[in-house]
Design a protein around this motif. Sequence first.
Motif, PDB file in Angstrom:
ATOM      1  N   GLU A 122       0.224  -1.206   0.076  1.00 28.54           N
ATOM      2  CA  GLU A 122       0.203   0.699  -0.221  1.00 28.54           C
ATOM      3  C   GLU A 122       1.255   1.102   0.563  1.00 28.54           C
ATOM      4  O   GLU A 122       0.299   2.213   0.583  1.00 28.54           O
ATOM      5  N   GLY A 124       2.475   4.692  -1.413  1.00 32.56           N
ATOM      6  CA  GLY A 124       2.789   5.539  -2.233  1.00 32.56           C
ATOM      7  C   GLY A 124       1.108   6.527  -2.280  1.00 32.56           C
ATOM      8  O   GLY A 124       0.812   7.365  -3.407  1.00 32.56           O
ATOM      9  N   ILE A 125       0.272   5.631  -1.252  1.00 29.51           N
ATOM     10  CA  ILE A 125      -1.517   6.204  -1.593  1.00 29.51           C
ATOM     11  C   ILE A 125      -1.226   8.030  -0.854  1.00 29.51           C
ATOM     12  O   ILE A 125      -0.323   8.284   0.354  1.00 29.51           O
ATOM     13  N   ARG A 126      -1.561   8.558  -0.919  1.00 36.24           N
ATOM     14  CA  ARG A 126      -1.878   9.552  -0.022  1.00 36.24           C
ATOM     15  C   ARG A 126      -2.845  10.588   0.096  1.00 36.24           C
ATOM     16  O   ARG A 126      -3.705  10.715  -0.999  1.00 36.24           O
ATOM     17  N   ARG A 138       2.670   7.679   6.271  1.00 36.34           N
ATOM     18  CA  ARG A 138       3.101   7.011   4.773  1.00 36.34           C
ATOM     19  C   ARG A 138       4.427   7.966   4.680  1.00 36.34           C
ATOM     20  O   ARG A 138       5.385   6.768   3.751  1.00 36.34           O
ATOM     21  N   ASP A 142       7.689   5.988   3.113  1.00 34.33           N
ATOM     22  CA  ASP A 142       7.866   5.029   1.511  1.00 34.33           C
ATOM     23  C   ASP A 142       9.498   6.279   1.630  1.00 34.33           C
ATOM     24  O   ASP A 142       9.771   5.972   0.872  1.00 34.33           O
ATOM     25  N   THR A 150       2.403  -1.226  -4.390  1.00 38.38           N
ATOM     26  CA  THR A 150       0.934  -0.432  -5.740  1.00 38.38           C
ATOM     27  C   THR A 150      -0.350  -0.530  -5.568  1.00 38.38           C
ATOM     28  O   THR A 150      -0.757  -1.179  -5.791  1.00 38.38           O
ATOM     29  N   TYR A 154      -2.528   6.309  -9.428  1.00 38.55           N
ATOM     30  CA  TYR A 154      -2.304   7.199  -8.282  1.00 38.55           C
ATOM     31  C   TYR A 154      -1.821   6.991  -7.412  1.00 38.55           C
ATOM     32  O   TYR A 154      -1.001   8.009  -7.446  1.00 38.55           O
ATOM     33  N   ALA A 155      -1.266   6.046  -6.826  1.00 38.00           N
ATOM     34  CA  ALA A 155      -0.034   5.414  -6.225  1.00 38.00           C
ATOM     35  C   ALA A 155       1.270   6.229  -6.958  1.00 38.00           C
ATOM     36  O   ALA A 155       1.904   5.987  -5.636  1.00 38.00           O
ATOM     37  N   ASN A 158       2.239   9.175  -7.277  1.00 36.23           N
ATOM     38  CA  ASN A 158       2.614  10.223  -6.087  1.00 36.23           C
ATOM     39  C   ASN A 158       4.440   9.437  -5.722  1.00 36.23           C
ATOM     40  O   ASN A 158       5.184  10.750  -6.247  1.00 36.23           O
ATOM     41  N   GLU A 305      -6.927   9.540   0.658  1.00 39.00           N
ATOM     42  CA  GLU A 305      -5.852   8.676   0.597  1.00 39.00           C
ATOM     43  C   GLU A 305      -6.147   7.517  -1.219  1.00 39.00           C
ATOM     44  O   GLU A 305      -5.218   7.152  -1.395  1.00 39.00           O
ATOM     45  N   ARG A 306      -7.484   7.481  -1.404  1.00 41.27           N
ATOM     46  CA  ARG A 306      -7.709   6.438  -1.790  1.00 41.27           C
ATOM     47  C   ARG A 306      -8.714   7.067  -2.774  1.00 41.27           C
ATOM     48  O   ARG A 306     -10.170   7.035  -3.076  1.00 41.27           O
TER      49      ARG A 306
END
Length: 361
Positions: A122, A124-126, A138, A142, A150, A154-155, A158, A305-306
């Motif tokens: 998981e 790269g999510i922001r 996060r 990262d 990922t 989107y991730a 990022n 973040e999603r």
Amino acid sequence: MNITIVAGARPNFMKIAPIIEAIQNKKKEGFNINYRLVHTGQHYDKNLSGTFFEELNIPLPDSNLEVKSGTQAEQTAAIMIGFENELMVNKCDLVMVVGDVTSTMACTIVAKKAGIKVAHVEAGIRSGDMDMPEEINRIVTDSLTDYFFTTSTYANKNLSALGVPESKVFFVGNVMIDTLLKNKSRLAKPSLWDDLNLSEKKYMVMTLHRPSNVDEEQQLKKLITQIVTLGKDYPIIFPVHPRTKKLLSNLNLNFDNLYYVNPLGYLEFNYLVKNALAVITDSGGITEETTVMNVPCITLRDSTERPETCDIGTNILVGSDPEKIKNAFNILLSGTWKQGVTPQLWDGNTAKRIVHHLVSI
């Protein structure tokens, strides 16, 4: 290859279950891959962690650091001390962390200082919201990770913007959806279903735990009152997080259609979600599950973040804005909620892809 897998909080357990199964299957094929499961004890209530091992057939952890609660600093420090001792005694080639909880960040720091490579599931999510402890977790994780698994494009974007080499990024999909799809036929009707005389698409589910929503009494009272009033024709089932329970005890919020219940196990909770008219939440993970189950989701946050759950899924962000909340209920109750689409690679095979990459690495 010896991998230490870290789990600390409820969402982590849903993510590690299919990874462990995929590792076990790979080992049966003759690959030299072993794992050691470390439970930090960040979530220690049985309904928040213990039942997940039973329900999802996860082997008992090899080690439990039993850090329990505390301030952000206290909990982080306790995890780091415990995990450092764990790695000194039990050597490994790779530490795998999942999600964005305190354990994720703390164990990543310890592993890197011990000279051990880290894989982040998981990555790269922001959300862009630095008031969320998870966003800090996060970013720190990262910044130290070696291998990035990922859930979405989107991730990937990022991470690319941060200068992470493409060779270190593996777009594998959403491992939590592996667990959901595998257990869809096992979802279990909770006893409250009959006790409250519930029926399919005739009730709503609400979850609240973000500090911005639950830490200030009057804000929490205002939020719950509006939601319950707008949904007055439907029972609203509210599994209460321990931190929220303390606040609610002072507010005396009693409504005919609002039902406080204890936290539910994975199979029972998702049975409620699957059959609900809608879910009102401030959780990120639940927005992923509602998207796959095509259940309308109203998220009480200003950012997510999603973003895929909003762009192509069933999720709408309303924050705590009374007008946005009202508008979302109007759309829901008029029967015109948007139809969602399942994001790319959320197909139940994410863990297999992760382990395939691990043995290649």
